[in-house]
Scaffold this active site. Sequence first.
Site, PDB file in Angstrom:
ATOM      1  N   ARG A  76       0.871  -1.022   0.160  1.00 16.83           N
ATOM      2  CA  ARG A  76      -0.628   0.473   0.248  1.00 16.83           C
ATOM      3  C   ARG A  76       1.055   0.915   0.488  1.00 16.83           C
ATOM      4  NH1 ARG A  76      -4.754   0.848   4.409  1.00 16.83           N
ATOM      5  NH2 ARG A  76      -2.713   1.437   5.637  1.00 16.83           N
ATOM      6  N   LYS A  84      -2.455   7.251   1.395  1.00 18.02           N
ATOM      7  CA  LYS A  84      -2.139   7.407   2.961  1.00 18.02           C
ATOM      8  C   LYS A  84      -1.181   9.235   2.300  1.00 18.02           C
ATOM      9  CE  LYS A  84      -1.500   4.628   7.150  1.00 18.02           C
ATOM     10  NZ  LYS A  84      -3.514   5.016   7.344  1.00 18.02           N
ATOM     11  N   GLU A 135     -15.465   7.112   6.194  1.00 10.55           N
ATOM     12  CA  GLU A 135     -14.773   6.750   7.204  1.00 10.55           C
ATOM     13  C   GLU A 135     -14.585   7.089   8.615  1.00 10.55           C
ATOM     14  OE1 GLU A 135     -10.781   6.004   5.298  1.00 10.55           O
ATOM     15  OE2 GLU A 135     -10.954   8.331   4.127  1.00 10.55           O
TER      16      GLU A 135
END
Lengths: 296, 296
Positions: free
Chosen positions: A51, A148, A181
């Site tokens: 990721r 991210k 989220e």
Amino acid sequence: MYSSQWQGFTTDPNLMVIPIDDHLVHRGDGVFDVMRCINGKIYQMEQHLQRLERSAKAISLDFPPEHENIRELIRHLILTVGEKQCIIRVVLSRGPGSFSTNPFDCPSSQMYVNIIRFNSLPEEYYTNGVTLVTAHIPIKKSFFATIKSCNYLPNVLIKMEAVKSNAQYAVALDEDGFLAEGSIENIAVLTADGVLRFPGFERTLSGITANRVFQLADKLVKEGIIKDVMFANISPAEAYEAKEMFLTGTSLNILPVVSYDGKPIGQGSPGPVYSELSKLLWEDMTRNRDLLTEIV
Amino acid sequence: MYSSQWQGFTTDPNLMVIPIDDHLVHRGDGVFDVMRCINGKIYQMEQHLQRLERSAKAISLDFPPEHENIRELIRHLILTVGEKQCIIRVVLSRGPGSFSTNPFDCPSSQMYVNIIRFNSLPEEYYTNGVTLVTAHIPIKKSFFATIKSCNYLPNVLIKMEAVKSNAQYAVALDEDGFLAEGSIENIAVLTADGVLRFPGFERTLSGITANRVFQLADKLVKEGIIKDVMFANISPAEAYEAKEMFLTGTSLNILPVVSYDGKPIGQGSPGPVYSELSKLLWEDMTRNRDLLTEIV
């Protein structure tokens, strides 16, 4: 901490610094990932590193040369600190350069790795459940929400809303008003008709733990404990009627939500599916050799 | 550099660092502003400091105690460096605390001030004009776009698009497809019918220089050089037909755009209104005692 700036490790907190002209500092121009070491073994390390790579690629951030040795670096850091229960934070930054926004002003990207002692959440979060409220902060646009990056101000403000509302957690809605989220948590809902639903990851960060819980839940479908597990939109109204609600994340594992926007979820206490998922996840985190990288 | 961490000044670049656990670093949890010192005088210092305060308030960031003395701090820093032509960067951060997103983990906010030697853009940018392209990066949501926070990744990617397109600058569109802002520049257009238009500041950062150019342009309206000056939406199609286009900003003042998305703007060279605005602005920046704070 490891810093590629000095190509070295330090255990002195006073030296755990970063140049003020690293574009990470003044622009948030960097990406990161966080993984957990349990009993000396890192859970889903490869998934987290993948990721991290995806995040870096999304913003055209080249890997610093140190990235090639990231596994050995992490191992060395953990062995140096001697912490079998810890959090590993890896940050890739655009690096020092000018004070401009121009990424091409930076001769080379940098890597910073921090090892942080793992502090478990209070035990009652797991036994009694946690409270959740809807945040009013607009969620990041999809393109950015799925990376991210170190642009986490919306997430900071989501957390701030939780604290100001005297709730333990807050969840932001997406542009269509569906659950998106939390500050650093993914959300899942066991609907009134017994289906475990996760919001899709097109608009939110793809949660490593959420993904794993999704896979593990398949066992509960086969055993007839839940009807199905799927990615699907969840409106707050549907969530209010949910049998159970969950938060997932790297450091919190899975948490039972017992109150959402002041309304009790299910019986207002952790439900049976939470109990099953929690067991499955912990077993996976401690015993699944395929997903554990032995360090100590 | 001044750092509230040490309550001190340094001129040693090796000491110009920030703790890695300052939430500014790992979350972009901070705000900043940038002002320019010309011939020993800071232009629109109060306007910049007011915007800094607005940004901080928007994210509930308390001022560190040092903020009270910010004017003296800046003066002291500039006198220490002895640079009459410089850029002053003031950053307010949430401060060191945990590695979490929770702003309440940070005992106190911090202030970092950097003085950077002013490097003028190449002279031909002003004499020959600059090229501009439309960026494909989604602009920040209004709430965040109007705050000068350290979440500047969209702005970084806008700049990256400019460089990759072999253009000098890029401009992002808002959600309705109208011109919004550049990486660190505001935009203005002299439409085919002679009206100077600026995109409104509800969706973009309120530019201090843009605002001042807006005010100064009133003189050109009175002199009949332009028809009117207003805040109004501008579509790319309208911009392609523009007589002139401009970029404004603290470090660049005002720049003439001579090509947008490969199409020549006006005659493809800096126009007469650019010349007038540029003169008015420079006069204001160097002679308007009301907006100049004498340092050296």
